[in-house]
Motif scaffolding. Structure first.
Motif, PDB file in Angstrom:
ATOM      1  N   GLU A 117      24.226  29.788  28.333  1.00 59.63           N
ATOM      2  CA  GLU A 117      24.837  28.485  28.087  1.00 59.63           C
ATOM      3  C   GLU A 117      25.911  28.188  29.121  1.00 59.63           C
ATOM      4  OE1 GLU A 117      26.189  28.718  24.026  1.00 59.63           O
ATOM      5  OE2 GLU A 117      24.156  28.484  23.217  1.00 59.63           O
ATOM      6  N   ARG A 118      26.744  29.184  29.430  1.00 62.18           N
ATOM      7  CA  ARG A 118      27.810  28.981  30.415  1.00 62.18           C
ATOM      8  C   ARG A 118      27.227  28.747  31.805  1.00 62.18           C
ATOM      9  NH1 ARG A 118      32.611  33.104  28.536  1.00 62.18           N
ATOM     10  NH2 ARG A 118      33.068  32.020  26.603  1.00 62.18           N
ATOM     11  N   SER A 120      24.374  27.429  32.418  1.00 59.94           N
ATOM     12  CA  SER A 120      23.812  26.080  32.368  1.00 59.94           C
ATOM     13  C   SER A 120      24.904  25.034  32.580  1.00 59.94           C
ATOM     14  CB  SER A 120      23.112  25.864  31.031  1.00 59.94           C
ATOM     15  OG  SER A 120      22.564  24.580  30.960  1.00 59.94           O
ATOM     16  N   GLU A 121      26.060  25.224  31.927  1.00 68.72           N
ATOM     17  CA  GLU A 121      27.185  24.302  32.108  1.00 68.72           C
ATOM     18  C   GLU A 121      27.632  24.272  33.561  1.00 68.72           C
ATOM     19  OE1 GLU A 121      30.323  25.551  29.473  1.00 68.72           O
ATOM     20  OE2 GLU A 121      29.129  25.148  27.677  1.00 68.72           O
ATOM     21  N   ILE A 122      27.735  25.442  34.183  1.00 64.94           N
ATOM     22  CA  ILE A 122      28.164  25.527  35.578  1.00 64.94           C
ATOM     23  C   ILE A 122      27.132  24.860  36.488  1.00 64.94           C
ATOM     24  CG2 ILE A 122      28.574  27.132  37.503  1.00 64.94           C
ATOM     25  CD1 ILE A 122      29.836  29.034  35.368  1.00 64.94           C
ATOM     26  N   GLU A 124      25.154  22.401  35.663  1.00 62.98           N
ATOM     27  CA  GLU A 124      25.303  20.954  35.473  1.00 62.98           C
ATOM     28  C   GLU A 124      26.492  20.422  36.272  1.00 62.98           C
ATOM     29  OE1 GLU A 124      25.525  20.170  31.253  1.00 62.98           O
ATOM     30  OE2 GLU A 124      23.546  21.053  30.909  1.00 62.98           O
ATOM     31  N   THR A 125      27.596  21.155  36.236  1.00 62.49           N
ATOM     32  CA  THR A 125      28.780  20.760  36.999  1.00 62.49           C
ATOM     33  C   THR A 125      28.468  20.763  38.498  1.00 62.49           C
ATOM     34  OG1 THR A 125      30.234  21.660  35.290  1.00 62.49           O
ATOM     35  CG2 THR A 125      31.210  21.303  37.467  1.00 62.49           C
TER      36      THR A 125
END
Length: 156
Positions: A117-118, A120-122, A124-125
């Motif tokens: 999840e982390r 994936s967030e990175i 996306e950023t």
């Protein structure tokens, strides 16, 4: 087959129920030595190793439902398989410990999910930053074009 050749190798069963180790040892040994050793020698050496492992299992109190992983180095010397029993390693995962193992695996899976999840967030950023950089580069190009066309008009 070159019988004078000395070849160092290592047998590893991977994870297997203790009840099925002998068959796995034989299969892996046949695969490792195909074309290097006479099949009769493979059968003899596998039998010898399996007897040794069986005795070790008894000493260690291994239950047939336990999961084991066995590794042992060996050499092929003059067409014979010679085991390095001093380096034999038997990992035992007891059935009675399966509940603990299941909890540990669950925890690992939860942490892996969190990590995914982390990541994936990175990602996306990073994609948003990439898009912003592309947008900025486009604006810079437009400014350069406008400046160049203004410069050309002024020179006319």
């Amino acid at each position: 087959m070159n019988n004078l050749l000395v070849m160092a190798m290592k047998l590893s069963t991977g994870y297997v129920r203790a009840s099925g180790y002998a068959h796995k040892v034989r299969r892996v040994l046949f695969a490792l030595t195909r074309g290097k050793v006479d099949p009769k020698e493979v059968v003899r050496a596998a039998g010898e190793l399996n007897q040794y492992i069986f005795e070790r299992f008894q000493e260690l109190g291994v239950d047939k439902a336990d999961v084991v992983r066995i590794t042992v180095p060996f050499e092929i010397q003059d067409g014979k398989i010679v085991w390095d029993y001093g380096s034999l390693n038997i990992e035992i995962y007891r059935r009675s410990e399966e509940e603990k193992l299941a909890k540990a695996l669950e925890e690992v899976e939860e942490r892996e999910k969190e990590l995914e999840e982390r990541i994936s967030e990175i990602e996306e950023t990073a994609t948003r930053i990439k898009n912003l950089v592309e947008e900025l580069l486009e604006k810079i190009e437009r400014l350069k074009e406008e400046h160049t066309s203004l410069k050309l008009k002024a020179e006319e």
